[in-house]
Design an enzyme around this catalytic site. Structure first.
Site, PDB file in Angstrom:
ATOM      1  N   LYS A 269     -18.109  26.085  23.590  1.00  0.00           N
ATOM      2  CA  LYS A 269     -17.564  27.324  24.148  1.00  0.00           C
ATOM      3  C   LYS A 269     -18.260  28.568  23.589  1.00  0.00           C
ATOM      4  O   LYS A 269     -18.529  29.519  24.328  1.00  0.00           O
ATOM      5  CB  LYS A 269     -16.058  27.383  23.885  1.00  0.00           C
TER       6      LYS A 269
ATOM      7  N   PHE B  74      -8.122  21.308  19.216  1.00  0.00           N
ATOM      8  CA  PHE B  74      -7.407  21.092  20.477  1.00  0.00           C
ATOM      9  C   PHE B  74      -8.398  20.719  21.584  1.00  0.00           C
ATOM     10  O   PHE B  74      -9.369  21.428  21.813  1.00  0.00           O
ATOM     11  CB  PHE B  74      -6.617  22.350  20.858  1.00  0.00           C
ATOM     12  N   GLN B  75      -8.147  19.614  22.237  1.00  0.00           N
ATOM     13  CA  GLN B  75      -8.970  19.095  23.341  1.00  0.00           C
ATOM     14  C   GLN B  75     -10.418  18.849  22.935  1.00  0.00           C
ATOM     15  O   GLN B  75     -11.335  19.034  23.716  1.00  0.00           O
ATOM     16  CB  GLN B  75      -8.880  20.010  24.567  1.00  0.00           C
TER      17      GLN B  75
ATOM     18  N   GLU C  25     -10.587  14.906  37.451  1.00  0.00           N
ATOM     19  CA  GLU C  25     -12.007  14.912  37.102  1.00  0.00           C
ATOM     20  C   GLU C  25     -12.729  13.647  37.540  1.00  0.00           C
ATOM     21  O   GLU C  25     -13.933  13.659  37.804  1.00  0.00           O
ATOM     22  CB  GLU C  25     -12.196  15.150  35.602  1.00  0.00           C
TER      23      GLU C  25
ATOM     24  N   MET D 233      -8.361  -8.633  47.128  1.00  0.00           N
ATOM     25  CA  MET D 233      -9.437  -9.428  46.550  1.00  0.00           C
ATOM     26  C   MET D 233      -8.932 -10.279  45.377  1.00  0.00           C
ATOM     27  O   MET D 233      -9.360 -11.419  45.204  1.00  0.00           O
ATOM     28  CB  MET D 233     -10.580  -8.514  46.095  1.00  0.00           C
TER      29      MET D 233
HETATM   30  C1  LIG Z   1     -10.326   0.507  38.458  1.00  0.00           C
HETATM   31  C2  LIG Z   1     -10.215  -0.927  38.851  1.00  0.00           C
HETATM   32  N1  LIG Z   1      -9.155  -1.652  38.472  1.00  0.00           N
HETATM   33  C3  LIG Z   1      -9.057  -2.958  38.809  1.00  0.00           C
HETATM   34  C4  LIG Z   1     -10.029  -3.558  39.532  1.00  0.00           C
HETATM   35  C5  LIG Z   1      -9.937  -5.037  39.873  1.00  0.00           C
HETATM   36  N2  LIG Z   1      -9.869  -5.229  41.326  1.00  0.00           N
HETATM   37  C6  LIG Z   1     -10.939  -5.528  42.088  1.00  0.00           C
HETATM   38  S1  LIG Z   1     -10.598  -5.664  43.696  1.00  0.00           S
HETATM   39  C7  LIG Z   1      -8.965  -5.391  43.432  1.00  0.00           C
HETATM   40  C8  LIG Z   1      -7.972  -5.411  44.553  1.00  0.00           C
HETATM   41  C9  LIG Z   1      -8.160  -4.307  45.522  1.00  0.00           C
HETATM   42  O1  LIG Z   1      -7.033  -4.219  46.331  1.00  0.00           O
HETATM   43  P1  LIG Z   1      -6.947  -3.204  47.514  1.00  0.00           P
HETATM   44  O2  LIG Z   1      -7.388  -1.856  47.074  1.00  0.00           O
HETATM   45  O3  LIG Z   1      -5.622  -3.262  48.133  1.00  0.00           O
HETATM   46  O4  LIG Z   1      -8.095  -3.707  48.487  1.00  0.00           O
HETATM   47  P2  LIG Z   1      -8.278  -5.100  49.269  1.00  0.00           P
HETATM   48  O5  LIG Z   1      -8.961  -6.062  48.346  1.00  0.00           O
HETATM   49  O6  LIG Z   1      -6.927  -5.576  49.687  1.00  0.00           O
HETATM   50  O7  LIG Z   1      -9.158  -4.711  50.406  1.00  0.00           O
HETATM   51  C10 LIG Z   1      -8.711  -5.184  42.067  1.00  0.00           C
HETATM   52  C11 LIG Z   1      -7.390  -4.945  41.489  1.00  0.00           C
HETATM   53  C12 LIG Z   1     -11.145  -2.761  39.888  1.00  0.00           C
HETATM   54  N3  LIG Z   1     -12.175  -3.239  40.567  1.00  0.00           N
HETATM   55  N4  LIG Z   1     -11.202  -1.453  39.552  1.00  0.00           N
END
Ligand SMILES: Cc1ncc(C[n+]2csc(CCOP(=O)(O)OP(=O)(O)O)c2C)c(N)n1
Length: 566
Positions: free
Chosen positions: A166, A116-117, A54, A479
């Site tokens: 529902k 439920f749900q 979803e 990042m």
């Molecule tokens: C749902 C979610 N969880 C954690 C983060 C924190 N976060 C921001 S950037 C990042 C790293 C992203 O890594 P990757 O997808 O390998 O991309 P890159 O930065 O290497 O391009 C994280 C963990 C986020 N933005 N969203």
């Protein structure tokens, strides 16, 4: 003559068709089954895209809405399906994306019994929607849908949730439908105050060093043409926010680049040097302003916005121009003196040169054998004649894509700006391709973000959606790793990623793909990817320790820009 009696579920279908909905992203389940049953009779008019989760439905609906300008629609069942949809709903709220999410709910007689749900969808979604409403009686459904589309779309757009019990899906009603055009308690677009037009024009006419900040509000108002006329008449240079990207072409003479944490140097420095700062449909997000105590203190600020709540929220405005940007920009432009600010505009050049030399050149033409993210992005941009829709995930890939992709037309950037949702990219790209089938849609994602919603490859398998997916694989949560390197003494706590064979995964879903680690193979792989309209997954093994520069550390002044040692 008595009216025809139909079920609430059938009424929903007819109401959606009335609203011009032809595409729904969804996933069925117990509490929404009458609706899915009714959908079966309307497959000729409403195409349903069966996603794999979803969250994917909501992100796909967002991608669809962002490129098409229409309202995205998602349809899911109750309980866990509703909670799975929450991330996309929150994301649409903060990024002002028009979306209607219809969620199944347990029968009205069971509400509040921990059935439920059952989840309390209205309570959960109220803070992250423009409107969240529970339909317990079938006869309320048409009116609720009419309002839902009106509220989602009008004024500053956003998500609306209809929680559909529902029993109301099954019960019969006398159906009639009237589109909503007015709600007494909801003023979507404030009236333009003539004095604000006068005051803004006078201030701009007096400016020696005007600078404009372009946000997504320009795109949402379809005001690109008016923006251009405004900037050109008074010769105003402009910077743009992440979500404002593509509102003006990259190569436009007055386009001075991206604002904010990983933006270009010029527009950030010049924000702190201009005399009149003109914010248009942007909300002074902290990723743009960083330390508010040192932000644009010298400038007299004009803020154009459709949402009065944005005025003086973060940055105090001397003149607030409330209204729809298409209208207000046109009105102000009429009153502007034609001007030239040549010296001021030329003063950006020294920063452009510094950035070119210290950051852009080393990123695009690295001396190391390792491939950089920037060079992949620029190559893909050029190979699509800068006409593709760019979809990104979140992380370094997102910032690099927004920095190195070039735009030639509006509505060409789909990204999760405000919420920064990893996993957004893949489903949003599917939605974008369905919303703009004639355009090439290129997703850039990290290895981490790809795996957050990788199951949506199944949606591509089923629909054949021709998205071009580029995984910039650095085997890191890049990042976060960058922050660890800069601010946590290279302590890479839980950011190294061991990854699966992405190409084998693509193959398992019937998707063509190729993995590249050598620079000399890159052009050929990109050409192969773009050679037809089939889905394609290109994995590029990029440098493991690449950095996104420039960077303004969180909380620092926007003038304190790190350039790295590249
Ligand atoms: C749902 C979610 N969880 C954690 C983060 C924190 N976060 C921001 S950037 C990042 C790293 C992203 O890594 P990757 O997808 O390998 O991309 P890159 O930065 O290497 O391009 C994280 C963990 C986020 N933005 N969203």
């Amino acid at each position: 003559m008595s009216k025809e009696l139909i079920s609430g579920a059938e009424a929903l279908m007819r109401s959606l068709i009335h609203e011009g909905v032809d595409t729904i992203f969804g996933y069925p389940g117990g509490a929404i089954m009458p609706v899915y049953d009714a959908l079966h009779d309307h497959q000729d008019k409403i195409k349903h895209i069966l996603v794999r989760h979803e969250q994917g439905a909501t992100h796909a609906a967002q991608g669809y809405a962002r490129v098409s300008g229409k309202t995205g629609v998602a349809l899911v069942t109750s309980g866990p399906a509703a909670t799975n949809a929450i991330t996309g709903i929150a994301d649409a709220m903060i990024d002002s994306t028009p979306m209607v999410v219809i969620i199944g709910q347990v029968g009205a007689a069971l509400l509040g019994t921990d059935a439920f749900q059952e989840t309390d969808v209205v309570s959960i979604t109220q803070p992250i929607t423009k409107w969240s409403y529970q339909v317990r009686n079938a006869e309320d459904l048409p009116g609720a849908i009419a309002r839902a589309f009106y509220i989602a779309r009008e004024g500053r757009p956003g998500p609306v949730v209809i929680d559909f019990a529902k029993n109301a899906q099954i019960a019969k009603l006398e159906y009639s439908y009237k589109k909503c055009t007015f709600i007494r308690s909801f003023v979507p677009v404030p009236d333009v105050e003539p004095w604000s037009i006068e005051a803004a024009a006078a201030l701009i006419n007096s400016a020696k060093k005007p600078f404009a900040l372009i946000g997504q509000g320009v795109i949402l108002a379809n005001a690109e043409k008016e923006l251009n006329a405004f900037l050109e008449k008074a010769d105003i240079p402009a910077g743009w926010t992440l979500l404002g990207s593509s509102a003006m072409p990259t190569e436009h003479r007055l386009n001075k680049g991206m604002l904010g944490m990983h933006g270009n140097i010029g527009p950030n420095i010049k924000t702190n040097e201009c005399d009149v700062l003109i914010a248009i449909g942007m909300r002074f997000d902290d990723r743009v302003t960083s330390d508010l105590n040192t932000y644009a203190k010298q400038a007299r600020v004009i803020h154009f916005d459709i949402d009065p709540a944005e005025i003086n929220k973060n940055v105090k405005a001397e003149v607030a121009v409330l209204g729809d940007a298409k209208q207000t920009l046109e009105l102000v432009t009429e009153k502007l003196n034609a001007a030239k600010h040549t010296e001021w505009i030329d003063s950006f050049t020294e920063y452009e040169q510094t950035e070119q030399e210290k950051v852009i050149e080393p990123e695009l033409n690295p001396t190391s054998h390792e491939i950089s993210m920037g060079e992949v992005i620029r190559k893909v941009s050029e190979a699509t004649e800068n006409k593709a829709v760019l979809v990104t995930d979140v992380g370094q890939n997102q910032m690099m894509a927004s920095r190195y992709f070039k735009f030639t037309q509006s509505r060409s950037m789909v990204t999760s700006g405000g919420l920064g949702t990893m996993g957004f990219g893949l489903p949003a790209a599917i939605g974008a391709k369905i919303g703009a089938p004639d355009r090439t849609v290129c997703l850039f994602t990290g290895d981490g973000g790809m795996q957050m919603t990788i199951q949506e490859l199944g949606t591509i398998l089923q629909e054949g959606t021709g998205v071009k997916m580029i995984i910039l694989n650095n085997n890191f949560l890049g990042m976060v790793r960058q922050w660890q390197e800069l601010f946590f003494n290279d302590r890479y706590s839980e950011t190294h990623m061991k990854n699966p064979d992405f190409i084998m995964i693509a193959q398992a879903y019937g998707i063509k793909g190729r993995s590249v680690s050598q620079r000399e193979d890159l052009d050929g792989a990109i050409a192969e990817m773009l050679s037809d309209d089939q889905p394609y997954l290109l994995e590029v093994k990029v440098e493991t320790k690449g950095m996104v520069y420039p960077m303004i550390p969180t909380g620092a002044s926007i003038s304190n820009i790190l350039l790295g040692d590249k």
